[in-house]
Design a protein around this motif. Structure first.
Motif, PDB file in Angstrom:
ATOM      1  N   UNK A   1       8.105  -4.388  -1.624  1.00  0.00           N
ATOM      2  CA  UNK A   1       6.768  -4.991  -1.738  1.00  0.00           C
ATOM      3  C   UNK A   1       6.424  -5.237  -3.199  1.00  0.00           C
ATOM      4  N   UNK A   2       5.264  -5.808  -3.427  1.00  0.00           N
ATOM      5  CA  UNK A   2       4.756  -6.020  -4.785  1.00  0.00           C
ATOM      6  C   UNK A   2       3.946  -4.819  -5.280  1.00  0.00           C
ATOM      7  N   UNK A   3       4.054  -3.684  -4.590  1.00  0.00           N
ATOM      8  CA  UNK A   3       3.220  -2.522  -4.888  1.00  0.00           C
ATOM      9  C   UNK A   3       4.064  -1.271  -5.093  1.00  0.00           C
ATOM     10  N   UNK A   4       3.482  -0.299  -5.807  1.00  0.00           N
ATOM     11  CA  UNK A   4       4.156   0.984  -6.019  1.00  0.00           C
ATOM     12  C   UNK A   4       3.871   1.971  -4.897  1.00  0.00           C
ATOM     13  N   UNK A   5       2.695   1.859  -4.283  1.00  0.00           N
ATOM     14  CA  UNK A   5       2.317   2.791  -3.214  1.00  0.00           C
ATOM     15  C   UNK A   5       1.671   2.021  -2.065  1.00  0.00           C
TER      16      UNK A   5
END
Length: 107
Positions: free
Chosen positions: A45-49
């Protein structure tokens, strides 16, 4: 499903798998942040969490605990735009496979 096939191959090749009941109880829920852990999120994804992803979604949600505030159609579109998956179903099954592989030591 490609990922399911990879998980099955890894399980077949493993010499010693733990009993699934030692990993999670029959009526025990797996925390969503364990399924969508940092490794899964940064790789797919484009996210860390997962919390970051939910907060960035087109909703008023402030954490993964508020996921029910995100409309189903909005979430599908958001998943398609911000992940490598086409929709929520692909995202969820990939997260499940990631968690199972990690829990069984297959990753």
């Amino acid at each position: 499903m490609q990922r399911q096939s990879e998980l099955e191959k890894a399980a077949e090749a493993a010499e010693d798998l733990p009993d699934p009941r030692d990993i999670v109880g029959e009526s025990e829920e797996v925390p969503i942040r364990e399924v969508f852990d940092e490794d899964f999120m940064t790789s797919n994804t484009n996210f860390d969490t997962f919390d970051e992803m939910v907060v960035a979604s087109p909703s008023e949600a402030t954490s993964a605990d508020d996921l029910d505030r995100v409309g189903s159609n909005e979430w599908d579109d958001f998943v398609a735009e911000t992940t490598i998956f086409e929709d929520e179903e692909d995202f969820v099954f990939a997260g499940r496979d990631h968690w199972v592989a990690k829990s069984l030591g297959l990753d």
